[in-house]
Design a protein around this motif. Structure first.
Motif, short mmCIF file in Angstrom:
data_model
loop_
_atom_site.label_atom_id
_atom_site.label_comp_id
_atom_site.label_asym_id
_atom_site.label_seq_id
_atom_site.Cartn_x
_atom_site.Cartn_y
_atom_site.Cartn_z
N ILE A 52 48.28 60.79 97.12
CA ILE A 52 49.56 60.21 96.68
C ILE A 52 50.52 61.32 96.27
CG2 ILE A 52 50.64 58.79 94.89
CD1 ILE A 52 48.02 57.08 94.97
N VAL A 53 50.03 62.31 95.53
CA VAL A 53 50.88 63.43 95.09
C VAL A 53 51.40 64.21 96.30
CG1 VAL A 53 50.82 65.67 93.91
CG2 VAL A 53 49.82 63.65 92.82
N ILE A 69 38.26 59.28 93.60
CA ILE A 69 39.48 58.92 92.86
C ILE A 69 40.46 60.08 92.86
CG2 ILE A 69 40.38 58.36 90.56
CD1 ILE A 69 37.73 56.78 90.13
N LEU A 70 39.96 61.30 92.61
CA LEU A 70 40.82 62.48 92.63
C LEU A 70 41.43 62.70 94.01
CD1 LEU A 70 38.74 64.99 90.47
CD2 LEU A 70 40.86 63.83 89.84
N THR A 71 40.67 62.43 95.06
CA THR A 71 41.19 62.56 96.42
C THR A 71 42.33 61.58 96.66
OG1 THR A 71 39.02 63.28 97.21
CG2 THR A 71 40.56 62.47 98.87
N LEU A 72 42.17 60.36 96.21
CA LEU A 72 43.22 59.36 96.36
C LEU A 72 44.48 59.77 95.59
CD1 LEU A 72 44.04 56.56 97.42
CD2 LEU A 72 43.12 55.61 95.31
N ILE A 73 44.32 60.20 94.35
CA ILE A 73 45.46 60.64 93.55
C ILE A 73 46.14 61.83 94.20
CG2 ILE A 73 46.12 61.67 91.33
CD1 ILE A 73 43.91 59.92 90.05
N LEU A 74 45.35 62.79 94.68
CA LEU A 74 45.91 63.97 95.32
C LEU A 74 46.67 63.60 96.60
CD1 LEU A 74 46.18 67.00 95.09
CD2 LEU A 74 44.00 67.22 96.26
#
Length: 169
Positions: free
Chosen positions: A32-33, A25-30
């Motif tokens: 996008i950022v 999840i953190l990888t996906l959010i990162l």
């Protein structure tokens, strides 16, 4: 009160699974950022280059460099997370390179008037020196060989080798 071995291993399996899902999840959010920051950086550079007066070479250039290094730091953090997902090991060298890049970014984008803050400059210098020293220690061949020898000795207790202060037997 200690948990029985089977309960402990199933608990650790649940923790490991949750950790992996959270990292995904953190990888996906990162990701996008990073895409959003890259789009913003491209728009900023194109907008600065389109101005005929060439004013982008002053403070605007420092801002663009800061934004570029911010995207690079985000990419390095993404690499850290994906490396952890692949190997399930934190790679210290990658973390140190990311931290060195962050300190370098801070030095490059120091605002005007920062020269009047000797504590800030000293702190950044100490941080850069400490990170560079830590990186050197991680990359130094003699230290790496000693660490590999120690890892082997822990894996096979019959092969334990005592080293003196110079890393010699």
């Amino acid at each position: 009160m200690a948990l029985p071995r089977t309960q402990l291993s199933s608990f650790l399996a649940v923790v490991d699974h949750c950790e992996r899902e959270l990292a995904k999840i953190l990888t996906l959010i990162l990701g996008i950022v990073i895409v959003a920051a890259l789009i913003s950086l491209i728009r900023s550079v194109i907008g600065d280059l389109a101005r005929p007066e060439g004013a982008w070479l002053g403070d605007s250039l420092i801002k663009v460099l800061g934004d570029l290094l911010t995207v690079l730091i985000a990419l390095e953090v993404l690499e850290n997370v994906t490396s952890y997902l692949r190997c399930h090991v934190v790679q210290v060298e990658l973390v140190l390179v990311t931290a060195l890049t962050a300190v370098a970014r801070k030095v490059i984008v120091l605002p005007s008037g920062a020269e009047d803050k000797p504590q800030l400059l000293a702190g950044l210098g100490i941080a850069a020196a400490a990170l560079a020293g830590a990186y050197w220690l991680v990359r130094h061949p003699l230290i790496n060989q000693t660490r590999k020898d120690l890892n082997k000795s822990f894996q096979d207790p019959d092969q334990f080798v005592l080293l003196d202060n110079d890393g010699m037997q």
